[in-house]
Design a protein around this motif. Structure first.
Motif, PDB file in Angstrom:
ATOM      1  N   LYS A 179       0.844  -1.207   0.000  1.00  0.00           N
ATOM      2  CA  LYS A 179       0.000   0.000   0.000  1.00  0.00           C
ATOM      3  C   LYS A 179       0.870   1.243   0.000  1.00  0.00           C
ATOM      4  O   LYS A 179       1.946   1.244   0.618  1.00  0.00           O
ATOM      5  CB  LYS A 179      -0.861   0.042   1.264  1.00  0.00           C
ATOM      6  N   GLY A 192      -9.612   1.757  -2.113  1.00  0.00           N
ATOM      7  CA  GLY A 192      -8.843   0.688  -2.748  1.00  0.00           C
ATOM      8  C   GLY A 192      -7.762   1.181  -3.702  1.00  0.00           C
ATOM      9  O   GLY A 192      -6.944   0.390  -4.171  1.00  0.00           O
ATOM     10  N   GLU A 249       2.173  -5.610   3.786  1.00  0.00           N
ATOM     11  CA  GLU A 249       1.328  -6.291   4.775  1.00  0.00           C
ATOM     12  C   GLU A 249       1.088  -7.729   4.361  1.00  0.00           C
ATOM     13  O   GLU A 249       0.951  -8.020   3.167  1.00  0.00           O
ATOM     14  CB  GLU A 249      -0.067  -5.642   4.840  1.00  0.00           C
ATOM     15  N   GLU A 270     -15.426  -7.789   6.494  1.00  0.00           N
ATOM     16  CA  GLU A 270     -14.883  -6.546   7.035  1.00  0.00           C
ATOM     17  C   GLU A 270     -15.886  -5.960   8.012  1.00  0.00           C
ATOM     18  O   GLU A 270     -17.101  -5.980   7.793  1.00  0.00           O
ATOM     19  CB  GLU A 270     -14.543  -5.577   5.899  1.00  0.00           C
ATOM     20  N   GLU A 300      -7.523  -0.078   8.936  1.00  0.00           N
ATOM     21  CA  GLU A 300      -7.089   1.323   8.917  1.00  0.00           C
ATOM     22  C   GLU A 300      -8.003   2.199   9.737  1.00  0.00           C
ATOM     23  O   GLU A 300      -9.072   1.772  10.177  1.00  0.00           O
ATOM     24  CB  GLU A 300      -6.942   1.847   7.484  1.00  0.00           C
TER      25      GLU A 300
HETATM   26  P1  ADP Z   1      -8.225   2.310   1.301  1.00  0.00           P
HETATM   27  O1  ADP Z   1      -7.338   3.295   1.983  1.00  0.00           O
HETATM   28  O2  ADP Z   1      -8.260   2.461  -0.170  1.00  0.00           O
HETATM   29  O3  ADP Z   1      -9.582   2.183   1.935  1.00  0.00           O
HETATM   30  P2  ADP Z   1      -7.586  -0.234   2.539  1.00  0.00           P
HETATM   31  O4  ADP Z   1      -6.297  -0.333   3.256  1.00  0.00           O
HETATM   32  O5  ADP Z   1      -8.828  -0.132   3.353  1.00  0.00           O
HETATM   33  O6  ADP Z   1      -7.460   0.928   1.483  1.00  0.00           O
HETATM   34  O7  ADP Z   1      -7.737  -1.474   1.564  1.00  0.00           O
HETATM   35  C1  ADP Z   1      -8.796  -1.576   0.623  1.00  0.00           C
HETATM   36  C2  ADP Z   1      -9.311  -2.992   0.587  1.00  0.00           C
HETATM   37  O8  ADP Z   1      -8.288  -3.912   0.219  1.00  0.00           O
HETATM   38  C3  ADP Z   1      -9.812  -3.468   1.934  1.00  0.00           C
HETATM   39  O9  ADP Z   1     -11.139  -3.059   2.138  1.00  0.00           O
HETATM   40  C4  ADP Z   1      -9.641  -4.978   1.803  1.00  0.00           C
HETATM   41  O10 ADP Z   1     -10.744  -5.531   1.115  1.00  0.00           O
HETATM   42  C5  ADP Z   1      -8.405  -5.115   0.969  1.00  0.00           C
HETATM   43  N1  ADP Z   1      -7.216  -5.264   1.834  1.00  0.00           N
HETATM   44  C6  ADP Z   1      -6.490  -4.258   2.357  1.00  0.00           C
HETATM   45  N2  ADP Z   1      -5.490  -4.733   3.133  1.00  0.00           N
HETATM   46  C7  ADP Z   1      -5.573  -6.071   3.104  1.00  0.00           C
HETATM   47  C8  ADP Z   1      -4.831  -7.141   3.706  1.00  0.00           C
HETATM   48  N3  ADP Z   1      -3.757  -6.901   4.481  1.00  0.00           N
HETATM   49  N4  ADP Z   1      -5.237  -8.407   3.480  1.00  0.00           N
HETATM   50  C9  ADP Z   1      -6.306  -8.669   2.681  1.00  0.00           C
HETATM   51  N5  ADP Z   1      -7.034  -7.713   2.072  1.00  0.00           N
HETATM   52  C10 ADP Z   1      -6.694  -6.424   2.276  1.00  0.00           C
END
Ligand code: ADP
Length: 401
Positions: free
Chosen positions: A142, A150, A185, A193, A274
């Motif tokens: 990320k 996303g 990660e 979620e 987050e």
């Molecule tokens: P944003 O800042 O765009 O909301 P997120 O960190 O919430 O980003 O990630 C977006 C989506 O990606 C999450 O809602 C989840 O579905 C997926 N995701 C994020 N991190 C992980 C992870 N460590 N393992 C599995 N899926 C993840």
């Protein structure tokens, strides 16, 4: 006027939805909007300015008593300038940085002993490959800053995918753009979620909303069910406690949303994804489904007023996001949606329709005879009429589980 004046930086839908409860409470309210036609500027007193220019922030802050936010993009160094000049900034920059920078957030979650996925900063392809080797594939990368819905999230299936992405894909673009260090990660095999929201005042009062289930489609929040159906009460309690702990330890004021992955049988049954320090999409249900909605609660919290009751009404509420679809104009299906679904509370944001853009949401509260399943189908139907001109589903014909 003896009431404190509230100023919101950013003119999006979150500021717009704070305007109504501020008016109901009688709190003078102003917005620093990015454009004259911004979502909140259509409904609230405002000035147009740039949230990245300290002069614009300073001029705006001089017209209010407390400053809060519609988004997390105001540079913390500007907020420190305002604080040094005596402006009440809520949440303050030392809290807000945890919602701006995912590396800072991960370090804080770890420091507090709350459940993180395995993580590490990654500055180049070598770091990414080393992380994948240590923690397994697939892995998630990320951008530390600037991601939303996303965007800024990359899932890498294996070491070859990482190499290819570095050579000719997203990873290569990120490294070339100088956005490293990135956040690496472990890919969490979550079952769903969840989101735990709390409000906290500068005096230290906290109120925790019921933990909700949030379904993302293509990385964007789609449906929220409050409270989260069939959630283990021990997990719900631990998730709420984690959100309260974060709010207190990070000195958050206003609304905090802690996005979580449900991981049954692993750790306390969840991991932190987050943080957001403002009203959040996962809390829109509360506008109609809780005694005190999150926008009123945010206004109360940042003004250091006593918080409102957060009890959920009826059996709960389903919120369906309204994303831009085939209809260019939401008004085309408006009367039809309202007529077909008098139980639906329709919220639109005054934003132009573009495919996939968040332009509104629909809440249906499960009250009286209505089950959560009924609420879900009514919310889906009302949104589909507005979005695409679908034929409304007849709630009396819907099967009940
Ligand atoms: P944003 O800042 O765009 O909301 P997120 O960190 O919430 O980003 O990630 C977006 C989506 O990606 C999450 O809602 C989840 O579905 C997926 N995701 C994020 N991190 C992980 C992870 N460590 N393992 C599995 N899926 C993840």
């Amino acid at each position: 006027m003896t009431f404190p004046r509230l100023g919101v930086i950013g003119g999006g839908q979150l500021a717009r939805m704070m305007a109504a409860p501020a008016a109901e409470l009688g709190v003078p309210f102003r917005v620093l909007a990015e454009a004259e036609d911004a979502s909140a500027a259509q409904v609230a007193p405002h000035v147009v300015g740039d949230h990245t220019r300290v002069e614009d922030l300073r001029a705006f802050a001089a017209t209010v008593d407390v400053v809060t936010f519609d988004h997390e993009h105001v540079p913390t160094e500007h907020l420190r300038v305002l604080e040094a000049e005596g402006v009440a900034v809520r949440p303050g920059p030392d809290a807000l940085v945890h919602a701006q920078d995912k590396l800072v957030m991960r370090a804080a979650v770890e420091r507090l002993g709350l459940p993180n996925p395995a993580w590490a900063p990654a500055s180049d392809l070598e770091d990414v490959l080393a992380f994948g080797q240590a923690h397994g594939w697939p892995m998630v990368l990320k951008t530390a800053r600037g991601g939303y819905d996303g965007k800024g999230v990359l899932v890498l299936a294996d070491a070859d995918a990482a190499r290819t992405s570095a050579e000719e894909g997203t990873l290569g673009q990120w490294l070339a753009a100088g956005v490293a260090p990135l956040l690496a990660e472990a890919h969490v095999p979550f079952t769903r979620e969840l989101s735990a929201q709390v409000a906290r005042t500068p005096s230290g009062q906290v109120a925790a909303y019921p933990v909700v289930e949030s379904v993302q489609t293509d990385g964007v929040c789609d449906v929220v069910t409050a409270p989260a159906p069939d959630l283990d009460p021990a997990v719900a309690e631990a998730a709420s406690a984690a959100a309260v702990r974060l709010a207190e330890a990070l000195d958050v004021t206003g609304m905090l949303a802690v996005e979580l992955f449900e991981t049954p049988g692993v750790g306390p049954g969840f991991q932190v994804n987050e943080l957001a320090m403002r009203p959040h999409n996962s809390g829109h249900w509360s506008m109609d489904g809780a005694v005190t909605g999150q926008f009123e609660q945010h206004v109360r919290a940042v003004l250091d007023l006593p918080l409102g009751d957060v009890t959920a009404l009826g059996r709960g509420t389903v919120m369906k996001n309204l994303l831009g679809g085939t209809r260019k104009d939401l008004h085309t299906g408006f009367a039809e949606a309202l007529a077909a679904h008098p139980e639906a509370k329709v919220h639109t944001y005054g934003k132009g329709v573009r495919p996939g853009r968040k332009v509104g949401h629909v809440n249906v509260v499960a009250l009286g005879e209505r089950t959560l399943a009924d609420a879900a189908s009514a919310a889906e139907s009302a949104a589909a009429v507005l979005r695409d001109g679908a034929t409304p589903s007849d709630p009396t014909q819907e099967p009940r589980p």
